[in-house]
Design a protein around this motif. Sequence first.
Motif, PDB file in Angstrom:
ATOM      1  N   ALA A  20      -1.614   0.919   4.289  1.00 40.17           N
ATOM      2  CA  ALA A  20      -0.566   1.638   5.017  1.00 40.17           C
ATOM      3  C   ALA A  20       0.769   1.076   4.565  1.00 40.17           C
ATOM      4  CB  ALA A  20      -0.736   1.462   6.517  1.00 40.17           C
ATOM      5  N   THR A  73      -4.737   8.676   7.737  1.00 41.12           N
ATOM      6  CA  THR A  73      -4.031   7.387   7.724  1.00 41.12           C
ATOM      7  C   THR A  73      -2.535   7.615   7.936  1.00 41.12           C
ATOM      8  OG1 THR A  73      -3.874   7.453   5.311  1.00 41.12           O
ATOM      9  CG2 THR A  73      -5.725   6.236   6.263  1.00 41.12           C
ATOM     10  N   GLN A 100      -0.078   5.801  10.577  1.00 41.38           N
ATOM     11  CA  GLN A 100       1.199   5.201  10.151  1.00 41.38           C
ATOM     12  C   GLN A 100       2.350   5.736  10.991  1.00 41.38           C
ATOM     13  OE1 GLN A 100       0.115   4.916   5.495  1.00 41.38           O
ATOM     14  NE2 GLN A 100       2.243   5.203   5.943  1.00 41.38           N
ATOM     15  N   SER A 133       4.434   3.179  13.247  1.00 40.85           N
ATOM     16  CA  SER A 133       5.704   2.856  12.592  1.00 40.85           C
ATOM     17  C   SER A 133       6.825   2.406  13.531  1.00 40.85           C
ATOM     18  CB  SER A 133       6.167   4.040  11.752  1.00 40.85           C
ATOM     19  OG  SER A 133       7.268   3.672  10.963  1.00 40.85           O
TER      20      SER A 133
END
Length: 176
Positions: free
Chosen positions: A15, A70, A74, A78
Amino acid sequence: SNISLYFKVDKPFPAIFGYDPFKTGSDSFMPMKVRTRLFDIEVCVSMMLQISDFRECIKYYMTGKESLTTGDIQNAVSPYITRIIQDVLRNEDIDENGITPEISGRIAARLLETERFLFGIKITGIPEITCRNEDFDRFRTLAKELYCSEKELDYLRRTNEFKNRLAAVENEQKVT
């Protein structure tokens, strides 16, 4: 009766936190802008994540969705990552050498502490934390120019000294 089928990635996956978390479907590189003591820098963090609690991951990340990527994870994680990095770097003096290993270690330690906010995801590694800043690039260019100018000046000074000694020797020979 409906049957749900889930495929679980049971190994770490990469990631990169340097994508804009608020642009859905965006694959464009957008480093996180982080404020330090003197500069605003752009930071990118590469991490290895793994699903640690499959049920919690489904409950938190797949609610109302048919699939999970994914990129979805993320985007969801984030803001936490950005907040942690901002918190660690807020009072740091970052120079043109970038993030030192000591600061990088503190960021990594803080990131590992926050797994409880990742809801079924664990961090298995943090291979890289990088930063950049336009001012740093400008400083490097100026430093290179100054270094070259100093070398040129030193060369000219030595050349001029040689020419002066040569002229003095020639003048001496002409006088005698």
